[in-house]
Design a protein around this motif. Sequence first.
Motif: not given
Length: 873
Positions: A743-752, A763-769, A773-774, A799-801
């Motif tokens: 479950a903590r991988s969701v937070g890890r993905a946001r951090e990466l 930086e302008g795409l941080l929130d959306t991405t 990703v989450s 692109v995010c996969e």
Amino acid sequence: MSEIPAQAHQARVPGETWHDSLWHSSPPGSIYDYIKVASFSIGPDGLIDQWSLRAEELFGLTAAQAVGRDPVDAFMPPELRAGGHRRVAEILDGKEWTGLVPFRIPGGDGAHGVAEIYVMPTQTETAERAALCVVVDVRALRRIESDLAASQAIFGQSPFGFLLFGTDLTVQRANRRFATVFGGAVEEHRGRTVHDYLPPQEADRMAEALRRVLETGESVTDLQITGAAPGSREHRHWSINLYRVHGGTGRPIGVAGLGTDVTRRHLAAREAAGVRRNLALLNEAGHRIGNSLDLETTARELLDVTVPGFCDLAAVDLYQGLLLGDDDRPARPHGPGVPPLPPGLGPGRAPSAPLRRVAFASAVSDAPLSGPGALVSVGQTHRYPAASPGALALRTARPRLVEGSGPDDLVQSTLVVPMVAHDTVVGLAQFSRTKGSEPFGERDRAVAVELAARAAVCIDNARLYRREHERALILQRSLLPPGDPEAAGLDIACRYLPGNAATEVGGDWFDVIELPGHRTALVVGDVMGRGLRAAVAMGELRTAVRTLALLDLEPAEVLSALDEIARGLGAPGGSQQASRAALHSRDADRSEVYLATCVYAVYDPVTRRCTIANAGHMPPVLVEPAEPGAPPRPALLLEVPPGMPLGVGGEPFEEVEVDLPEGALLALYTDGLVESRDHPLEEGLRGLRDALADPVRPLEDVCDHVLNTLDTRHGEDDIALLMARVQGLPMDAVGDWQLPREARSVGRARELARAKLPAWGLEGLLDTTELLVSELVTNALRYGEGEIRLRLLLDRTLVCEVWDGNLVQPRRRRARDTDEGGRGLQLVGMLSAGWGTRRTHRGKTVWFELPLPGGASEPLTELSAEQLLSMYG
């Protein structure tokens, strides 16, 4: 005595004087030889006392046998001897007597017959009565009479003209037929020469032939003489036969001439020659007209056939609208009460419409056409005056014959012929003959109409072909990628060269398709066949390729699906109908077969790996970059299993993976680049590899170099060329992480993601991405299997996969108002420029794409109230 000099002149030999010739003895063969005249004399005692040599020949007795015998007892039959003795007694008494006397030579086999005897009383030196007997064989006289009658019948009653020329070449005798033709009585022609009957040139020919026959004795047969009878202007033709005539001794006495009027035969022969010439002309027209699908070339081919074989001058005018492709002609109205159009004049084509002169030919230097339009030059647009023969011919669709206007006009007759094809006038042809040539007749008119009709049909076919060619070309170009294609990690250059107007448009195409994950599909294909139908089939296959590419199938799977689609193109019911038709040969015969070749390659710029499948197409060419300081590496033909062409069915396709180093060059092409009628395929492939030996230059220059170097015979076939130089994504443009199934991988993905985007200046795409990703990682944890993989790719977009091991692909659905979840993919679809999913060898991949700030489309950073409410509506 007035006749003696003429007779003596004919019998005189060179070197003789007139005095000598008068007393010269007649040579053998005189009239006396023919009638066999003999003589003998009877003495006072009634016995034969003299017996001539001719008597020996006539009666077959020598003088010794005849002299001293009683002529009555010796020659007459016993029953006639009494009368014979009385007649001899009367003769000896001084009475002349002439009559026919039967005779018989003594002996059973002696000569016998009837002799005509003329007995003249004579006296001896002692004044005693005697007689001189002149005897003629009656049989010889009858033969002479019969021969004279036959000669007179042949000469006088012959239906042919008969002349007897003397040795001075003057007419000695003419028959009645000759006199009937040339006028006058038979006797009036005596003494004339051939110059009294024939034109000077023909008379000289005839006189020369007479002299040659008289001198050599060689006969002349079928001497063709032309002229006109006196008082007539009709041109006649005679066939003359000449032979030398000889006397009884074989001496030439003149030349006999037999003339036959062969005017009708000559006219018939000329007519037959004209028919043969016209048939040969039409046959030549069938071979030479219509070899090109170009309108102007077809018009010139018509003139090449007709000048100078049919006419001396010719020109062709075609409607300007026809040449410009203005073919919008309404359908011809039908039904009761609808008046018909003028014969041959199609709808939508007014006689006053402008025409353009497309061809002119002349066999006479500086000889223009006559009448309206005579001074129009090739390429000039004009109109015929309303009352001119050209306008009338166009309006009525019937040919017009125009005679020369005056003595100074070089052209004596012109045929103005409308060019009619499928009940439509497409133009006008003019054929002219100059003075000195035979004027046009009715048969010439028919030939001209046939020639113009054949050319018109070919021109109309060329028009229809050009229209289809242009439409197919427009369709084909509309289906090709617009502009210069772009792809992540690839430098793309392409060329498409359609066939020229003399060949039909083919089914070549190429395409560059963007795939998820910045991957790119490179496609080159060729539908077998030509024309609009091949272009349409190409369009359908290209659309199918793009649709299948969106499903993110493997290259072999794409070709297998294309194969099924190609099999269904020729069947009304699609591929299933085609499969059923294959089971029934009769239905299969009615199904049209579409075959195509295609090569499909997918390039991944992250791994720099290309996966290729081939369906009967040309093998791709790969040129790897050389090491620094090393010579260029040779181009290689990739060994990709060719497979069967699309549409054959029943065979699987194989694919191969090829690692493409940075700077490598990959070339895909159609067979028109490397194969032609004059060059085998192996030679073309070798030339292509040689042309790609220096891949360092700019890619556009490489394309031009290939087309300029290879003997492509451009025009015979379409050419499609697609080149791609590998650039790859830089390592710092890729973020790739493995996440545990926790479950903590969701937070890890946001951090990466939050750590990677500032390094890329996003930086302008941080929130959306971070939000998207989450959502994807949460779905992978909740519904997926195995480890989770997160990958961020930066190129023209972000692109995010998210990868996992479950093959079940997520499906976007509308959540109910009371649902606490199920709106993640809705958020992904609203906030991203695009999203999707694809299967991989070990599971699936879910991806989304965001445009970069400052690009053509700005990223969406927040949702409107309407969008938020739609998630709960």
